[in-house]
Design a protein around this motif. Structure first.
Motif, PDB file in Angstrom:
ATOM      1  N   GLY A 213       1.308  37.037 -25.931  1.00 38.63           N
ATOM      2  CA  GLY A 213       1.224  37.691 -27.244  1.00 38.63           C
ATOM      3  C   GLY A 213       2.212  37.122 -28.246  1.00 38.63           C
ATOM      4  N   GLY A 214       2.252  37.708 -29.432  1.00 39.48           N
ATOM      5  CA  GLY A 214       3.120  37.213 -30.500  1.00 39.48           C
ATOM      6  C   GLY A 214       4.554  37.707 -30.364  1.00 39.48           C
ATOM      7  N   GLY A 215       5.447  37.065 -31.119  1.00 40.45           N
ATOM      8  CA  GLY A 215       6.840  37.520 -31.201  1.00 40.45           C
ATOM      9  C   GLY A 215       7.772  36.873 -30.201  1.00 40.45           C
ATOM     10  N   CYS A 216       7.308  35.856 -29.472  1.00 38.68           N
ATOM     11  CA  CYS A 216       8.136  35.198 -28.439  1.00 38.68           C
ATOM     12  C   CYS A 216       9.517  34.837 -28.977  1.00 38.68           C
ATOM     13  CB  CYS A 216       7.418  33.935 -27.962  1.00 38.68           C
ATOM     14  SG  CYS A 216       8.399  32.894 -26.876  1.00 38.68           S
ATOM     15  N   LEU A 217      10.545  35.131 -28.160  1.00 38.76           N
ATOM     16  CA  LEU A 217      11.948  34.864 -28.541  1.00 38.76           C
ATOM     17  C   LEU A 217      12.375  33.438 -28.218  1.00 38.76           C
ATOM     18  CD1 LEU A 217      13.566  37.990 -26.779  1.00 38.76           C
ATOM     19  CD2 LEU A 217      13.006  37.783 -29.213  1.00 38.76           C
ATOM     20  N   ARG A 218      11.550  32.704 -27.511  1.00 39.84           N
ATOM     21  CA  ARG A 218      11.905  31.385 -26.950  1.00 39.84           C
ATOM     22  C   ARG A 218      13.088  31.509 -25.993  1.00 39.84           C
ATOM     23  NH1 ARG A 218       9.858  26.683 -29.936  1.00 39.84           N
ATOM     24  NH2 ARG A 218       8.765  27.389 -31.778  1.00 39.84           N
ATOM     25  N   CYS A 219      13.196  32.676 -25.340  1.00 41.71           N
ATOM     26  CA  CYS A 219      14.359  32.925 -24.480  1.00 41.71           C
ATOM     27  C   CYS A 219      14.333  32.080 -23.215  1.00 41.71           C
ATOM     28  CB  CYS A 219      14.435  34.399 -24.119  1.00 41.71           C
ATOM     29  SG  CYS A 219      13.185  34.929 -22.904  1.00 41.71           S
ATOM     30  N   CYS A 220      13.156  31.567 -22.843  1.00 43.80           N
ATOM     31  CA  CYS A 220      12.967  30.661 -21.700  1.00 43.80           C
ATOM     32  C   CYS A 220      13.018  31.345 -20.339  1.00 43.80           C
ATOM     33  CB  CYS A 220      13.948  29.475 -21.739  1.00 43.80           C
ATOM     34  SG  CYS A 220      13.686  28.439 -23.175  1.00 43.80           S
ATOM     35  N   ALA A 221      13.004  32.686 -20.292  1.00 46.68           N
ATOM     36  CA  ALA A 221      13.000  33.363 -18.996  1.00 46.68           C
ATOM     37  C   ALA A 221      11.754  32.985 -18.200  1.00 46.68           C
ATOM     38  CB  ALA A 221      13.066  34.870 -19.198  1.00 46.68           C
ATOM     39  N   CYS A 222      10.591  32.977 -18.867  1.00 44.65           N
ATOM     40  CA  CYS A 222       9.344  32.662 -18.152  1.00 44.65           C
ATOM     41  C   CYS A 222       9.372  31.223 -17.627  1.00 44.65           C
ATOM     42  CB  CYS A 222       8.140  32.900 -19.054  1.00 44.65           C
ATOM     43  SG  CYS A 222       8.209  32.002 -20.617  1.00 44.65           S
ATOM     44  N   VAL A 223       9.989  30.331 -18.394  1.00 44.21           N
ATOM     45  CA  VAL A 223      10.074  28.922 -17.986  1.00 44.21           C
ATOM     46  C   VAL A 223      10.997  28.801 -16.773  1.00 44.21           C
ATOM     47  CG1 VAL A 223      10.835  26.622 -18.722  1.00 44.21           C
ATOM     48  CG2 VAL A 223       9.687  28.147 -20.358  1.00 44.21           C
ATOM     49  N   LYS A 224      12.172  29.441 -16.871  1.00 46.78           N
ATOM     50  CA  LYS A 224      13.183  29.295 -15.812  1.00 46.78           C
ATOM     51  C   LYS A 224      12.722  29.921 -14.495  1.00 46.78           C
ATOM     52  CE  LYS A 224      17.981  29.961 -14.626  1.00 46.78           C
ATOM     53  NZ  LYS A 224      19.339  29.996 -15.106  1.00 46.78           N
ATOM     54  N   PHE A 225      12.069  31.079 -14.579  1.00 50.84           N
ATOM     55  CA  PHE A 225      11.781  31.804 -13.343  1.00 50.84           C
ATOM     56  C   PHE A 225      10.391  31.544 -12.780  1.00 50.84           C
ATOM     57  CE2 PHE A 225      15.291  34.392 -15.223  1.00 50.84           C
ATOM     58  CZ  PHE A 225      16.212  34.096 -14.234  1.00 50.84           C
ATOM     59  N   CYS A 226       9.639  30.648 -13.379  1.00 48.09           N
ATOM     60  CA  CYS A 226       8.334  30.290 -12.797  1.00 48.09           C
ATOM     61  C   CYS A 226       8.569  29.411 -11.554  1.00 48.09           C
ATOM     62  CB  CYS A 226       7.471  29.516 -13.798  1.00 48.09           C
ATOM     63  SG  CYS A 226       6.001  28.828 -12.985  1.00 48.09           S
ATOM     64  N   PRO A 227       8.130  29.854 -10.402  1.00 47.81           N
ATOM     65  CA  PRO A 227       8.401  29.078  -9.174  1.00 47.81           C
ATOM     66  C   PRO A 227       7.629  27.761  -9.109  1.00 47.81           C
ATOM     67  CG  PRO A 227       7.099  31.053  -8.662  1.00 47.81           C
ATOM     68  CD  PRO A 227       7.442  31.130 -10.119  1.00 47.81           C
ATOM     69  N   GLN A 228       6.597  27.626  -9.955  1.00 47.44           N
ATOM     70  CA  GLN A 228       5.774  26.398  -9.935  1.00 47.44           C
ATOM     71  C   GLN A 228       6.140  25.426 -11.051  1.00 47.44           C
ATOM     72  OE1 GLN A 228       3.735  26.075  -7.422  1.00 47.44           O
ATOM     73  NE2 GLN A 228       4.152  28.170  -6.748  1.00 47.44           N
ATOM     74  N   GLY A 229       7.077  25.799 -11.908  1.00 41.08           N
ATOM     75  CA  GLY A 229       7.346  24.955 -13.074  1.00 41.08           C
ATOM     76  C   GLY A 229       6.132  24.876 -13.978  1.00 41.08           C
ATOM     77  N   ALA A 230       5.369  25.967 -14.026  1.00 40.11           N
ATOM     78  CA  ALA A 230       4.084  25.940 -14.750  1.00 40.11           C
ATOM     79  C   ALA A 230       4.160  26.522 -16.159  1.00 40.11           C
ATOM     80  CB  ALA A 230       3.029  26.682 -13.930  1.00 40.11           C
ATOM     81  N   LYS A 231       5.334  27.037 -16.555  1.00 40.27           N
ATOM     82  CA  LYS A 231       5.477  27.506 -17.939  1.00 40.27           C
ATOM     83  C   LYS A 231       6.396  26.522 -18.657  1.00 40.27           C
ATOM     84  CE  LYS A 231       3.858  31.818 -19.019  1.00 40.27           C
ATOM     85  NZ  LYS A 231       2.419  31.605 -18.950  1.00 40.27           N
ATOM     86  N   ALA A 232       5.992  26.148 -19.864  1.00 37.76           N
ATOM     87  CA  ALA A 232       6.789  25.165 -20.604  1.00 37.76           C
ATOM     88  C   ALA A 232       6.494  25.279 -22.092  1.00 37.76           C
ATOM     89  CB  ALA A 232       6.447  23.762 -20.120  1.00 37.76           C
ATOM     90  N   PHE A 233       7.500  24.961 -22.898  1.00 40.06           N
ATOM     91  CA  PHE A 233       7.259  24.849 -24.345  1.00 40.06           C
ATOM     92  C   PHE A 233       6.934  23.391 -24.622  1.00 40.06           C
ATOM     93  CE2 PHE A 233       9.647  28.794 -24.301  1.00 40.06           C
ATOM     94  CZ  PHE A 233       8.969  29.542 -25.248  1.00 40.06           C
ATOM     95  N   LEU A 234       5.734  23.156 -25.053  1.00 42.04           N
ATOM     96  CA  LEU A 234       5.301  21.769 -25.254  1.00 42.04           C
ATOM     97  C   LEU A 234       5.180  21.428 -26.732  1.00 42.04           C
ATOM     98  CD1 LEU A 234       2.535  21.693 -22.475  1.00 42.04           C
ATOM     99  CD2 LEU A 234       4.907  20.885 -22.310  1.00 42.04           C
ATOM    100  N   ASP A 235       5.514  22.408 -27.604  1.00 46.14           N
ATOM    101  CA  ASP A 235       5.324  22.158 -29.035  1.00 46.14           C
ATOM    102  C   ASP A 235       6.383  21.191 -29.563  1.00 46.14           C
ATOM    103  OD1 ASP A 235       6.865  24.703 -28.464  1.00 46.14           O
ATOM    104  OD2 ASP A 235       7.415  24.387 -30.565  1.00 46.14           O
TER     105      ASP A 235
END
Ligand SMILES: Cc1cc2nc3c(=O)[nH]c(=O)nc-3n(C[C@H](O)[C@H](O)[C@H](O)COP(=O)(O)O)c2cc1C
Ligand code: SF4
Ligand code: SF4
Length: 259
Positions: A213-235
């Motif tokens: 959803g909207g409003g992402c903080l870019r806090c990177c929690a989802c990136v750091k804690f994904c066990p597969q390395g499957a979340k990333a900011f690619l912009d």
């Protein structure tokens, strides 16, 4: 009831929580007090009231975002009732700078009726650019933090006030205009749901984690804690920030303490 050190933290990728708890535990040891954690990272934690009693002391630990206190902490801070109690501030930042964050946090706590006895700015891995301050806090940082805990406990016991000596400028640093952000989900995603559980805004889909959803903080929690390395900011914007941080934050900064 015995005195308690209340560690109130916002910490999407965990560094601020770790360091604020070490500080609170060190202070508790020196003051023969207990420790109570108030974790403001997830929505449910931000709903729970913080009840302070008698000579309790507050430790507020947070990551510096854009040289400031993260806006998401403001309602929690504004709900606190200091009533003349002592507080200690710990700003955790990714080796660029903390700018006006200590001053802002001190001002906010003073507005809630706290006396700020001591404050510190310490360094941890930059969540947006993990190559910056990689391995921080290290042994030297933790040794300095332990010594600060003892000094901060003494400052709180003596009722000292450091507010007039906190670095920073009013009005505080202007935040960059908010730009919509959304982490991407790569094909290696197994739909385990870990990213949805750690998102401070609860904006990652629980059934379909690729829906953010909207409003992402870019806090990177989802990136750091994904066990597969499957979340990333690619912009491109995030890539440019990362490259800039890696270029300008090479020199090691050291923790600073105000007593
Ligand atoms: C949106 C955003 C803005 C940030 N701004 C700064 C900053 O101004 N200065 C800095 O040194 N680090 C900055 N950082 C890095 C964090 O302060 C640092 O990684 C911190 O350790 C994260 O804390 P946490 O592990 O508790 O989430 C920023 C991080 C994010 C996500
Ligand atoms: S944590 Fe990673 S693997 Fe698990 S659902 Fe989220 S993106 Fe997919
Ligand atoms: S979606 Fe945005 S706010 Fe949520 S955990 Fe990921 S980076 Fe943080």
């Amino acid at each position: 009831m015995s005195r308690r050190i209340h560690a109130a933290v916002f910490s999407p990728t965990g560094s601020s929580k770790r360091m604020a708890l070490l500080l609170a535990e060190g202070m508790a040891k020196a003051l023969q007090a207990g420790v109570e954690l108030h974790d403001w990272t997830l929505p449910a934690g931000r709903e729970r009231p913080v009840r302070l009693a008698g000579g309790d002391v507050l430790v507020f630990g947070f990551p510096v975002y854009g040289g400031r206190v993260p806006e998401i902490c403001l309602p929690c801070l504004q709900a606190l009732e200091g009533a003349g109690r002592q507080a200690v501030v710990l700003a955790v930042y990714g080796n660029r700078h903390y700018d006006d964050a200590l001053l802002e946090a001190g001002d906010m706590l003073a507005a809630q009726g706290f006396t700020v006895a001591a404050a510190g700015a310490v360094i941890a891995e930059h969540c947006i650019a993990p190559a910056v301050a990689a391995g921080r806090p290290d042994a030297s940082d933790l040794e300095l933090l332990a010594a600060f805990a003892a000094s901060a406990a003494q400052a709180a016991a003596e009722g000292r006030n450091v507010a007039g000596r906190l670095p920073g400028v009013r009005p505080y640093k202007t935040l960059p205009p908010s730009a919509p952000a959304r982490p991407s989900t790569l094909a290696s995603c197994t739909r385990c749901g870990a990213c949805a559980q750690v998102c401070p805004l609860g904006i990652v889909g629980r059934d379909d984690p690729s829906l953010v959803g909207g409003g992402c903080l870019r806090c990177c929690a989802c990136v750091k804690f994904c066990p597969q390395g499957a979340k990333a900011f690619l912009d491109e914007r995030q890539e440019a920030i990362r490259t800039w941080l890696e270029a300008v934050c090479r020199d090691r900064r050291e923790p600073e303490f105000f007593l």
